[in-house]
Design a protein around this motif. Structure first.
Motif, PDB file in Angstrom:
ATOM      1  N   LYS A 197      -7.243   1.533  -2.695  1.00  0.00           N
ATOM      2  CA  LYS A 197      -6.620   2.751  -3.215  1.00  0.00           C
ATOM      3  C   LYS A 197      -6.766   3.914  -2.237  1.00  0.00           C
ATOM      4  CE  LYS A 197      -7.284   3.792  -7.542  1.00  0.00           C
ATOM      5  NZ  LYS A 197      -7.914   4.012  -8.863  1.00  0.00           N
ATOM      6  N   HIS A 198      -7.945   4.038  -1.635  1.00  0.00           N
ATOM      7  CA  HIS A 198      -8.156   5.111  -0.662  1.00  0.00           C
ATOM      8  C   HIS A 198      -7.198   4.956   0.516  1.00  0.00           C
ATOM      9  CE1 HIS A 198     -10.003   7.732   2.275  1.00  0.00           C
ATOM     10  NE2 HIS A 198     -10.172   6.692   3.071  1.00  0.00           N
ATOM     11  N   TRP A 199      -7.115   3.739   1.054  1.00  0.00           N
ATOM     12  CA  TRP A 199      -6.197   3.492   2.176  1.00  0.00           C
ATOM     13  C   TRP A 199      -4.764   3.818   1.777  1.00  0.00           C
ATOM     14  CZ3 TRP A 199      -2.361  -0.407   2.124  1.00  0.00           C
ATOM     15  CH2 TRP A 199      -1.653  -0.547   3.330  1.00  0.00           C
ATOM     16  N   TYR A 200      -4.382   3.406   0.570  1.00  0.00           N
ATOM     17  CA  TYR A 200      -3.011   3.634   0.112  1.00  0.00           C
ATOM     18  C   TYR A 200      -2.712   5.128  -0.024  1.00  0.00           C
ATOM     19  CZ  TYR A 200       1.007   3.745  -3.041  1.00  0.00           C
ATOM     20  OH  TYR A 200       2.225   4.009  -3.620  1.00  0.00           O
ATOM     21  N   GLN A 201      -3.652   5.867  -0.585  1.00  0.00           N
ATOM     22  CA  GLN A 201      -3.429   7.301  -0.770  1.00  0.00           C
ATOM     23  C   GLN A 201      -3.322   8.019   0.577  1.00  0.00           C
ATOM     24  OE1 GLN A 201      -6.275   8.976  -3.500  1.00  0.00           O
ATOM     25  NE2 GLN A 201      -5.693   7.588  -5.159  1.00  0.00           N
TER      26      GLN A 201
ATOM     27  N   ALA B 113      -0.031  -1.412  -8.812  1.00  0.00           N
ATOM     28  CA  ALA B 113       0.375  -2.693  -8.231  1.00  0.00           C
ATOM     29  C   ALA B 113      -0.649  -3.171  -7.211  1.00  0.00           C
ATOM     30  CB  ALA B 113       1.751  -2.562  -7.585  1.00  0.00           C
ATOM     31  N   LEU B 114      -1.166  -2.269  -6.389  1.00  0.00           N
ATOM     32  CA  LEU B 114      -2.136  -2.656  -5.373  1.00  0.00           C
ATOM     33  C   LEU B 114      -3.486  -2.997  -5.997  1.00  0.00           C
ATOM     34  CD1 LEU B 114      -1.347  -0.211  -2.432  1.00  0.00           C
ATOM     35  CD2 LEU B 114      -0.581  -2.559  -2.780  1.00  0.00           C
ATOM     36  N   GLU B 115      -3.828  -2.345  -7.099  1.00  0.00           N
ATOM     37  CA  GLU B 115      -5.039  -2.746  -7.815  1.00  0.00           C
ATOM     38  C   GLU B 115      -4.916  -4.185  -8.285  1.00  0.00           C
ATOM     39  OE1 GLU B 115      -6.894  -0.189 -10.692  1.00  0.00           O
ATOM     40  OE2 GLU B 115      -5.905   1.589  -9.917  1.00  0.00           O
ATOM     41  N   LEU B 116      -3.765  -4.524  -8.875  1.00  0.00           N
ATOM     42  CA  LEU B 116      -3.544  -5.891  -9.353  1.00  0.00           C
ATOM     43  C   LEU B 116      -3.485  -6.873  -8.182  1.00  0.00           C
ATOM     44  CD1 LEU B 116      -0.886  -5.303 -12.155  1.00  0.00           C
ATOM     45  CD2 LEU B 116      -3.300  -5.872 -12.448  1.00  0.00           C
ATOM     46  N   LEU B 117      -2.888  -6.469  -7.087  1.00  0.00           N
ATOM     47  CA  LEU B 117      -2.807  -7.334  -5.918  1.00  0.00           C
ATOM     48  C   LEU B 117      -4.203  -7.644  -5.383  1.00  0.00           C
ATOM     49  CD1 LEU B 117      -0.735  -8.690  -4.010  1.00  0.00           C
ATOM     50  CD2 LEU B 117      -0.902  -6.664  -2.556  1.00  0.00           C
TER      51      LEU B 117
END
Length: 711
Positions: free
Chosen positions: A199-203, A219-223
């Motif tokens: 999540k940090h990288w995504y943000q 979606a990335l949490e689920l991935l």
């Protein structure tokens, strides 16, 4: 945020990955005391709201978002307060009521309206969580009391009604908040740390790409959960491997097709048809495990493309290089499930995802040679005992190895396929010697490996609970290769002698085996016939070995799902059943993989009728062997005799839970694997459940009608 935090991220792609655990702990995990204070304030607010009677009775409150899923990042994070009402309400009146109610508790937090959304902002020192206030009235979904079915899933009726409901656009993301929360509630702490890193990288990517919203965060949490489930499954894993796996899946976004069956599945026809229609849509597909209507993968290929570019940049950077110039490796995780792969794409699925890379096989070969030299040249150099030969066994020797699938047991360690080495000793003059002396030999080999460590390798031995173990299991950690290699060494009596591949074994070999088996369990001496087992598969057509790979992959999925319900039949039984299906149903080099796959599943469903054997190494000519074989073939079905060892019935009658595997096979009949590109159904081959003239050589049973018709 600390100065170190921003400095660290600016060099994220060059910082050694070994620092990730410390970085998460110091910079991403929310302060425990501050989070506890927010918990107290939220509890007070929820208690207050539940007591309010206007405009409609509050039925329950569910907390969602990152806060509800317990994936809150240090700094600024999100949450939802979903309030279920027992009566319909007017949205305008509801907002005014909430404004009034929250004015009464404004001391608890900052209440505001943003883009017509009601929000509550709670701050404790460096931690701020912004909650969206979501009022809901739904006749389909309750805030609690979900577990109404026997298998602890929401009732089928709930999802049937939901699928046909037109109330989707607003309610869907929030009606199932409680199930979303439960899905994350039992995940291990380290997996949630990995989620925080993703999540940090995504943000940070979003800031760089100048995107204000975070449409793919869930979606990335689920991935990340999917990557861990398929690649590790352990509470304690390597964060470096985990983040690399997620990044690699992001780069394969055009192939992503991910779903779960924890709350809904394919057993009900209505739900199955809807799910299959969802899974046939354009990818990426990541279905919400709580809500089959919701593809959280989104439909913005441009955003995925940009993320994939950033993921590739980080995953190939020096951050994942080790001091010895090797690199961290991701887990082997497929971007899509076999279940949603159409029949005409199965060959590509096998080639892309199941067939091991040549580089990996070469690495295994090099490590095996190291062990071979140790056993033949060093281990017993000061002993009268000598090694007659060392035979590589298992799927690697047969040419049916999967990418990072253990053999013979389904140990889901993703670091490398197990290698079985059968070691034949001169001190074993008969089968009884093997039983009497193998523990001593195993102990001596372990002693020598401990006293004379192999160059460039670290060795770790597995514990055994057996007083007279059959195998020495250990793991070699290579300092030069990017892998940990697991080995099983099995001492054995050389019953076949040197001319294994040139001639059919002498009947006397099997007569002695039958005599020895009277005092021992069936297949006790199967290791003595390793070369015959290997050659039975290794000489087969390449495409049949690919079908075997596919069946082994399918078996792995079943084992993961069913292992807690009972002992499944051995994988070797499914492997032999695949050979039998091809021999009796096709026999050609170039066949339809989907037809073969379906045929084996159909045979598994008819397990109570199976009676299969081969006469390639033993037959009915000798009276003693014939009488033994006839007694074996009258055992409770299924009967599947090892073509190398007649004492080994891998069908096992009622020894294993074939019914579990058969039930799973029936569920898979509705898979997209058995639909062609034009969605015409695949037809199975006509194969009898009882061995007939052909590979068996003789027929001792009446002809049974085929298990399926061609129409």
């Amino acid at each position: 945020m600390s100065r170190y935090f921003w400095s660290w991220f600016s060099n994220l792609y060059s910082e050694p990955a070994e620092n990730l655990d410390k970085f998460i702990q110091n910079n991403l995990q929310p302060p425990k005391k501050e989070l506890e204070k927010i918990d107290e304030r939220i509890n007070t607010i929820c208690e207050f709201l539940e007591k309010q009677q206007s405009p409609s009775q509050v039925k329950g409150i569910v907390l969602g978002g990152s806060y509800g899923r317990n994936t809150v990042l240090k700094g600024h994070s999100d949450g939802t307060i979903v309030i279920f009402f027992s009566e319909p309400f007017a949205e305008a009146d509801m907002k005014q009521t909430f404004i009034r109610d929250f004015n009464l508790i404004k001391i608890m937090g900052k209440f505001k309206t943003v883009n017509e959304k009601l929000q509550l902002e709670l701050t404790e020192s460096e931690l701020t969580i912004t909650f969206d206030i979501i009022p809901i009235f739904s006749t389909l979904v309750e805030p609690s009391g979900w577990q109404t079915s026997r298998d602890n899933k929401p009732s089928i009726n709930t999802y049937q009604k939901w699928i046909h409901s037109k109330k989707f656009a607003f309610e869907s993301p929030f009606c199932f908040t409680e199930l979303q929360r439960k899905f994350f509630s039992n995940l291990p702490p380290k997996l949630k740390d990995l989620i925080l890193l993703v999540k940090h990288w995504y943000q940070q990517c979003q800031k760089q790409l100048k995107q204000d919203s975070f449409p793919l965060q869930y979606a990335l949490e689920l991935l990340t959960v999917y990557a861990w489930e398929q690649g590790s499954g352990e509470d304690d894993f390597n964060i470096d491997e985990g983040i690399l796996t997620v990044l690699e899946l992001i780069t394969k976004y055009k192939e992503l097709c991910i779903y779960w069956t924890v709350n809904y599945d394919f057993e009900d026809e209505t739900i199955r048809n809807y799910l299959q229609s969802q899974l046939r849509k354009d990818r990426p597909i990541i279905l919400d495990p709580a809500d089959p209507k919701r593809n959280v993968g989104g439909n913005d290929p441009n955003l995925w493309q940009q993320l994939a570019k950033e993921a590739k940049t980080w995953s190939t950077s020096s951050a994942f290089k080790k001091e010895n110039s090797s690199s961290w490796k991701p887990w082997d995780v497929l971007p899509a499930s076999l279940y949603v792969t159409q029949g005409h794409m199965l060959d590509k699925f096998i080639y892309d995802f199941l067939q091991p890379e040549q580089e990996s096989l070469e690495q295994i070969k090099n490590v095996v040679n190291t062990i071979f030299k140790f056993l033949t040249e060093k281990c017993f150099k000061d002993s009268t005992m000598t090694v007659k030969k060392v035979v590589k066994a298992g799927s690697i020797a047969k040419g049916t190895a999967l990418k990072s699938i253990s053999d013979p047991e389904w140990n889901l360690n993703p670091r490398g396929s197990d290698v079985d080495l059968v070691v034949f000793f001169n001190c074993f003059q008969n089968y009884n010697d093997q039983i009497a002396s193998r523990a001593t030999i195993i102990k001596e080999i372990q002693k020598q490996l401990e006293y004379c460590p192999l160059k460039d390798f670290e060795i770790e031995f597995a514990d055994t609970k057996w007083k007279n173990p059959r195998v020495l299991s250990f793991t070699l950690k290579s300092k030069l290769l990017n892998r940990c290699q697991e080995f099983d060494l099995l001492p054995a009596f050389d019953a076949l002698g040197p001319q294994v591949s040139k001639f059919k074994p002498d009947p006397e070999t099997y007569i002695k085996l039958i005599e020895s088996s009277k005092c021992n369990s069936g297949s006790e001496f199967s290791t003595c016939f390793t070369e015959l087992q290997r050659d039975f598969i290794r000489t087969r057509t390449t495409k049949l070995k690919s079908l075997i790979r596919l069946m082994k992959h399918w078996y792995k999925q079943c084992h993961r799902k069913l292992k807690k319900k009972g002992s499944l039949p051995p994988k070797y039984a499914v492997e032999l059943l695949t050979v039998y299906a091809w021999e009796q149903g096709s026999g050609v080099h170039d066949f339809d993989t989907a037809e073969g796959f379906l045929t084996v599943l159909k045979l598994i469903m008819r397990y109570k009728e199976l009676c299969i054997y081969w006469t390639i190494n033993y037959d009915f000519q000798n009276e003693i062997i014939r009488d033994f074989l006839l007694s074996q073939l009258t055992n409770s079905r299924p009967v599947i005799l090892d073509p190398a060892d007649p004492t080994g019935d891998v069908g096992g009658g009622d020894r294993w839970c074939w019914h579990l595997l058969a039930s799973e096979a029936e569920i898979w009949l509705s898979s997209l694997c058995f639909k062609r590109g034009n969605f015409n159904p695949v037809r199975p081959w006509q194969v009898p459940t009882v061995q007939t003239l052909g590979s068996s050589g003789l027929r001792f049973f009446p002809i049974i009608k085929p298990i399926f018709n061609s129409t």
